[in-house]
Write a protein that holds these residues in place. Structure first.
Motif, mmCIF file in Angstrom:
data_model
loop_
_atom_site.group_PDB
_atom_site.id
_atom_site.type_symbol
_atom_site.label_atom_id
_atom_site.label_comp_id
_atom_site.label_asym_id
_atom_site.label_seq_id
_atom_site.Cartn_x
_atom_site.Cartn_y
_atom_site.Cartn_z
ATOM 1 N N TYR A 79 0.823 -1.202 0.000
ATOM 2 C CA TYR A 79 0.000 0.000 0.000
ATOM 3 C C TYR A 79 0.864 1.261 0.000
ATOM 4 O O TYR A 79 0.642 2.192 -0.783
ATOM 5 N N LEU A 80 1.869 1.296 0.870
ATOM 6 C CA LEU A 80 2.726 2.485 0.975
ATOM 7 C C LEU A 80 3.594 2.659 -0.273
ATOM 8 O O LEU A 80 3.828 3.785 -0.721
ATOM 9 N N CYS A 81 4.052 1.570 -0.841
ATOM 10 C CA CYS A 81 4.818 1.639 -2.085
ATOM 11 C C CYS A 81 3.953 2.247 -3.195
ATOM 12 O O CYS A 81 4.394 3.141 -3.929
ATOM 13 N N ASN A 82 2.713 1.804 -3.303
ATOM 14 C CA ASN A 82 1.793 2.366 -4.303
ATOM 15 C C ASN A 82 1.469 3.820 -4.004
ATOM 16 O O ASN A 82 1.327 4.635 -4.929
ATOM 17 N N LEU A 83 1.370 4.156 -2.739
ATOM 18 C CA LEU A 83 1.149 5.546 -2.358
ATOM 19 C C LEU A 83 2.335 6.406 -2.787
ATOM 20 O O LEU A 83 2.167 7.532 -3.253
ATOM 21 N N GLY A 84 3.531 5.863 -2.654
ATOM 22 C CA GLY A 84 4.724 6.562 -3.132
ATOM 23 C C GLY A 84 4.659 6.801 -4.632
ATOM 24 O O GLY A 84 4.986 7.884 -5.112
ATOM 25 N N LYS A 85 4.223 5.807 -5.391
ATOM 26 C CA LYS A 85 4.081 5.964 -6.848
ATOM 27 C C LYS A 85 3.099 7.085 -7.189
ATOM 28 O O LYS A 85 3.342 7.883 -8.093
ATOM 29 N N LYS A 86 1.990 7.135 -6.444
ATOM 30 C CA LYS A 86 0.986 8.189 -6.683
ATOM 31 C C LYS A 86 1.569 9.571 -6.392
ATOM 32 O O LYS A 86 1.309 10.523 -7.125
ATOM 33 N N HIS A 87 2.346 9.670 -5.312
ATOM 34 C CA HIS A 87 2.955 10.955 -4.982
ATOM 35 C C HIS A 87 3.970 11.354 -6.049
ATOM 36 O O HIS A 87 4.073 12.523 -6.408
ATOM 37 N N ALA B 146 9.205 2.970 2.876
ATOM 38 C CA ALA B 146 8.289 2.137 2.080
ATOM 39 C C ALA B 146 7.732 2.938 0.903
ATOM 40 O O ALA B 146 7.661 2.433 -0.226
ATOM 41 N N MET B 147 7.362 4.186 1.146
ATOM 42 C CA MET B 147 6.831 5.015 0.054
ATOM 43 C C MET B 147 7.900 5.269 -1.008
ATOM 44 O O MET B 147 7.607 5.253 -2.206
ATOM 45 N N CYS B 148 9.130 5.460 -0.578
ATOM 46 C CA CYS B 148 10.223 5.724 -1.529
ATOM 47 C C CYS B 148 10.493 4.522 -2.422
ATOM 48 O O CYS B 148 10.955 4.684 -3.550
ATOM 49 N N ARG B 149 10.176 3.338 -1.941
ATOM 50 C CA ARG B 149 10.322 2.167 -2.803
ATOM 51 C C ARG B 149 9.388 2.272 -4.009
ATOM 52 O O ARG B 149 9.626 1.652 -5.036
ATOM 53 N N GLY B 150 8.340 3.054 -3.885
ATOM 54 C CA GLY B 150 7.468 3.324 -5.028
ATOM 55 C C GLY B 150 8.192 4.076 -6.127
ATOM 56 O O GLY B 150 7.957 3.858 -7.314
ATOM 57 N N TRP B 151 9.090 4.971 -5.752
ATOM 58 C CA TRP B 151 9.912 5.682 -6.737
ATOM 59 C C TRP B 151 10.880 4.702 -7.395
ATOM 60 O O TRP B 151 11.072 4.705 -8.584
ATOM 61 N N GLN B 152 11.508 3.882 -6.543
ATOM 62 C CA GLN B 152 12.549 2.983 -7.030
ATOM 63 C C GLN B 152 11.998 1.919 -7.964
ATOM 64 O O GLN B 152 12.723 1.397 -8.804
ATOM 65 N N SER B 153 10.714 1.589 -7.860
ATOM 66 C CA SER B 153 10.140 0.542 -8.690
ATOM 67 C C SER B 153 9.624 1.088 -10.025
ATOM 68 O O SER B 153 9.150 0.319 -10.858
ATOM 69 N N LEU B 154 9.699 2.407 -10.209
ATOM 70 C CA LEU B 154 9.233 2.985 -11.470
ATOM 71 C C LEU B 154 10.276 2.756 -12.555
ATOM 72 O O LEU B 154 11.474 2.774 -12.292
ATOM 73 N N PRO B 155 9.821 2.577 -13.807
ATOM 74 C CA PRO B 155 10.772 2.439 -14.904
ATOM 75 C C PRO B 155 11.617 3.710 -15.035
ATOM 76 O O PRO B 155 11.090 4.804 -14.923
ATOM 77 N N GLN B 156 12.880 3.541 -15.229
ATOM 78 C CA GLN B 156 13.783 4.679 -15.385
ATOM 79 C C GLN B 156 13.888 5.058 -16.855
ATOM 80 O O GLN B 156 13.972 4.181 -17.710
ATOM 81 N N PRO B 157 13.896 6.377 -17.169
ATOM 82 C CA PRO B 157 14.036 6.793 -18.559
ATOM 83 C C PRO B 157 15.401 6.409 -19.109
ATOM 84 O O PRO B 157 16.383 6.352 -18.380
ATOM 85 N N ASP B 158 15.455 6.111 -20.397
ATOM 86 C CA ASP B 158 16.735 5.709 -21.033
ATOM 87 C C ASP B 158 17.673 6.867 -21.165
ATOM 88 O O ASP B 158 17.397 7.962 -21.332
#
Length: 161
Positions: free
Chosen positions: A94-102, A149-161
């Motif tokens: 939940y917190l990881c997804n919340l991080g993605k939303k932020h 936990a929220m910051c892991r939402g950032w880390q799981s996002l695809p990184q631009p090339d």
């Protein structure tokens, strides 16, 4: 949830007791938190817009019904963390997804330290003399675990090339 140094039984008790004192007025206390947030970092105000409406001032934002809903949601997340102190890992996804939303809303990871300062400010103002150094330390540890936990939402996002 990898939360660094785990909370002790005493710290969990301090968090629960202090949160119990605040639980009757979540919106009121949340307004204190966000008032402080906008005071510390006015550049965060433009992140909060609803129906493409830009708020002219923190006061306008803090009185908007849509923003009051956001405050309720933030306070519910804190409540969930307090309710699951023995097993914060159950909130990981939940917190990881919340991080993605932020992240998608334009929030920078660095802003979480300002939110943390604002949370501690709210606790201090609303708890008064009950806000001891031990209470501060316990809440700081809990907030740190939530942010990691929220910051892991950032880390799981695809990184631009």
């Amino acid at each position: 949830m990898a939360s660094g140094v785990p909370l002790s039984d005493g710290q969990r008790a301090l968090i629960r007791e202090s949160w119990r004192r605040l639980s009757g007025s979540p919106v009121q206390h949340g307004r204190v938190l966000f008032s402080r947030l906008f005071e510390l970092d006015p550049d965060l105000l433009p992140l909060f817009q609803y129906n493409c409406k830009q708020f002219a001032s923190p006061q306008e934002c803090l009185s908007a019904p849509e923003f009051l809903d956001h405050i309720r949601k933030v306070m519910l997340v804190i409540d969930a963390a307090v309710s699951h102190l023995e097993n914060l890992s159950c909130l990981e996804e939940y917190l990881c997804n919340l991080g993605k939303k932020h992240h998608a809303a334009g929030v920078k990871v660095e802003s979480f330290s300002t939110v943390g300062e604002s949370l501690l400010y709210m606790l201090e103002k609303c708890l008064g003399t009950a806000f001891s150094p031990d209470v501060r330390e316990a809440w700081s540890k809990l907030y740190g675990a939530v942010v990691r936990a929220m910051c892991r939402g950032w880390q799981s996002l695809p990184q631009p090339d």
